[in-house]
Design an enzyme around this catalytic site. Structure first.
Site, mmCIF file in Angstrom:
data_model
loop_
_atom_site.group_PDB
_atom_site.id
_atom_site.type_symbol
_atom_site.label_atom_id
_atom_site.label_comp_id
_atom_site.label_asym_id
_atom_site.label_seq_id
_atom_site.Cartn_x
_atom_site.Cartn_y
_atom_site.Cartn_z
ATOM 1 N N GLU A 27 -2.493 -1.581 -3.282
ATOM 2 C CA GLU A 27 -3.586 -0.797 -2.715
ATOM 3 C C GLU A 27 -3.233 0.680 -2.762
ATOM 4 O OE1 GLU A 27 -4.955 -3.994 0.745
ATOM 5 O OE2 GLU A 27 -3.950 -2.130 1.301
ATOM 6 N N HIS A 72 -8.062 -5.810 7.283
ATOM 7 C CA HIS A 72 -7.783 -4.794 8.286
ATOM 8 C C HIS A 72 -7.984 -5.357 9.690
ATOM 9 C CE1 HIS A 72 -6.489 -0.607 8.636
ATOM 10 N NE2 HIS A 72 -7.016 -0.696 9.847
ATOM 11 N N HIS A 84 0.863 -1.186 0.000
ATOM 12 C CA HIS A 84 0.000 0.000 0.000
ATOM 13 C C HIS A 84 0.896 1.231 0.000
ATOM 14 C CE1 HIS A 84 -3.938 1.967 1.629
ATOM 15 N NE2 HIS A 84 -3.185 2.871 1.004
#
Length: 248
Positions: free
Chosen positions: A72, A200, A43
């Protein structure tokens, strides 16, 4: 079977805290893949607080076509310095999947999904461009999103359910409501033709219940907890522990 994609951002955080190249992000990714992980997630952010553009490129070169590669990020964040923008990185590296996340510099970590009604008009052309580059596209959504079906109308292939609230409730000892919301979101998304990812704050304690409740779960992306647990048990043993949970 649900695939495990290991997010290696935290390896980069540790490296950046000291400078230099240790610990090596590519070596950590390879260790995860050798242990059986199906893919690697990164990410990158414009402020380059952890994964940097050169890491994204080096990981692609190291992974090749041997495993899934998931990038991401916020597709609307403009290029900044040596960060070429998410679209630029996808064009360069051609990942298997691009997961769009509505994050910003002020967020310590991702903490909410897209408003699919408000963001639809600007997401649709971005999703189309990413798919033209060969990426499967997933949209980060809240578990209680009221119109998850819009993700399919926008052109996405999958949604990634933001599981932070579920993980917090699980730690408190009462996650029934949050788990039910995740299940309802997954069922509605699947009915709309979307694949289901989740991520998450998932860890070895809370992952099994989520997987059992959502058997159609295609992929989980796990980084923070997995890397933390690996400090004690090692990457190989920790990745294999997660794979046993997903296979159970």
């Amino acid at each position: 079977m649900t695939r495990l994609s290991v997010n290696v951002n935290k390896i980069a955080v540790l490296r950046n805290s000291r400078g230099g190249n240790e610990p090596d992000v590519c070596a950590a990714a390879n260790a995860c893949l050798l242990a059986g992980a199906a893919g690697i997630t990164v990410h990158p952010r414009p402020d380059q607080r952890h994964i940097r553009p050169d890491d994204v490129r080096a990981l692609k070169a190291g992974i090749g076509s041997a495993a899934e590669y998931n990038i991401e990020g916020n597709g609307f964040a403009p290029a900044r310095g040596s960060y070429p923008g998410l679209l630029g990185l996808v064009e360069e590296t051609r990942p298997t999947q691009c997961t769009l996340v509505p994050d910003g510099d002020a967020q310590l970590t991702s903490d909410h999904g897209f408003d699919l009604r408000a963001d639809a008009a600007r997401l649709k052309p971005l999703v189309a461009e990413l798919k033209q580059l060969g990426a499967r596209v997933s949209l980060f959504v809240d578990m209680d999103v009221s119109d998850v079906e819009r993700a399919a109308e926008i052109g996405a292939d999958r949604v990634e359910i933001y599981t932070g609230p579920y993980a917090e409730a699980f730690a408190r000892g009462d996650a029934a409501r949050e788990l039910a919301l995740c299940v309802a979101c997954a069922e509605r998304a699947q009915a709309a033709g979307l694949g289901i990812n989740a991520g998450h704050d998932l860890n070895q304690a809370n992952l099994g219940a989520l997987k059992a409740a959502i058997p159609q779960l295609a992929e989980v992306s796990i980084g923070h907890a997995l890397i933390g647990e690996a400090l004690y048990a090692g990457l190989d043993a920790t990745v294999k522990a997660y794979l046993r949970i997903l296979a159970g």
